[in-house]
Design a protein around this motif. Sequence first.
Motif, PDB file in Angstrom:
ATOM      1  N   SER A 139       1.016 -51.351 -47.087  1.00 59.43           N
ATOM      2  CA  SER A 139      -0.447 -51.499 -47.169  1.00 59.43           C
ATOM      3  C   SER A 139      -0.928 -50.513 -48.238  1.00 59.43           C
ATOM      4  O   SER A 139      -0.332 -50.437 -49.318  1.00 59.43           O
ATOM      5  N   GLY A 143      -6.292 -49.690 -47.286  1.00 58.11           N
ATOM      6  CA  GLY A 143      -6.271 -50.350 -45.970  1.00 58.11           C
ATOM      7  C   GLY A 143      -6.865 -49.449 -44.903  1.00 58.11           C
ATOM      8  O   GLY A 143      -6.939 -49.818 -43.728  1.00 58.11           O
ATOM      9  N   LYS A 157      -5.526 -55.427 -47.490  1.00 58.49           N
ATOM     10  CA  LYS A 157      -4.736 -54.273 -47.014  1.00 58.49           C
ATOM     11  C   LYS A 157      -5.180 -53.841 -45.615  1.00 58.49           C
ATOM     12  O   LYS A 157      -4.360 -53.364 -44.825  1.00 58.49           O
ATOM     13  N   CYS A 182       0.813 -46.388 -46.222  1.00 58.34           N
ATOM     14  CA  CYS A 182      -0.518 -46.355 -46.841  1.00 58.34           C
ATOM     15  C   CYS A 182      -0.517 -45.347 -47.991  1.00 58.34           C
ATOM     16  O   CYS A 182      -1.000 -44.210 -47.838  1.00 58.34           O
TER      17      CYS A 182
END
Length: 281
Positions: A139, A143, A157, A182
């Motif tokens: 992601s 996100g 995301k 992330c």
Amino acid sequence: MAQSRNVIITGGSSGLGLALAEALLRRGDHVLLLARDAAKLAAAITGLREKNPHAQVDFIASDVSGAQIEADIARAVQTLGGLDLLINSAGILREGYFEHLTEDDFRRTLDINFFGAVRVIRAALPWLRQSRGKIINISSVAGLTGVFGYAAYCSSKYALLGFSETLRAELKPQGIRVQVVCPPEFDSPMVDALDQGRTPENQAHALTIPKLDLPTVVNAIVAGLDRAQFIIIPGVQTRLMTFGLQHFPGISRWVSDLRIRASYRGPTHQPKPVQKSGSGA
Ligand SMILES: NC(=O)c1ccc[n+]([C@@H]2O[C@H](COP(=O)([O-])OP(=O)(O)OC[C@H]3O[C@@H](n4cnc5c(N)ncnc54)[C@H](OP(=O)(O)O)[C@@H]3O)[C@@H](O)[C@H]2O)c1
């Protein structure tokens, strides 16, 4: 030496996917790269073999948003002789003011970044169940927080993060571990393309979270693979920023708004096309 794993990496021909492939091959894993452009995949394989003559590396040209992906994942698993780890890194980015993004920009971004991962995971599940394997979804910090110019990208995301969270709970009883990464912005062809035409507000906002170099992101993911943490956030400063976002969201938004205000041009002042990053994006 740790036992060799059979690994599929979507988006493996470039940027993060390719760098992860190199790291896992060094570890002795058997890696299969999946992306759309066969020539780029072949060049990536040649480069990997030059760096590591013992590398067990293959590729399949396929589109994660295409109807054939299920059959191609089956073919990939057959080539590898099983599947222990699936990394979903395939992604595109369309940056621009919301008023300039079309519905097609949203659909295309969601279709690759979110539904692509959904399709690939669904196809790979039978083999991951057999091996009690792992899934890593890439992601983004995008996100976890909204970013100016990323209306379509952030939507994809955030969706991938929510999907991963649910999947983690559903697949854990079956012995399959799900993790989500992330990262903040890092050096890659996607960002090189973005830098050729991003909106000034996006530039100002994105850089409220410091950019990382690619090896830092790769090392965080490789280390995270052997740990139990669900969300892998590369970089100490990124973790501090996301702590701030979670616990002091008002302050974080205030800082972003200040930066955006200082660079604001707006959609009417810059009627230029949406910036497309990633080949064929
Ligand atoms: N770079 C950053 O700052 C950053 C930050 C946070 C998260 N991320 C995420 O990290 C991942 C990798 O990004 P990157 O920067 O390494 O990008 P990149 O260098 O542009 O690589 C993207 C890869 O995805 C493949 N791909 C794109 N669309 C595809 C499709 N429909 N089917 C199969 N493969 C497809 C591309 O190959 P083909 O075009 O040949 O298919 C390429 O191999 C992405 O999910 C991105 O959103 C990046």
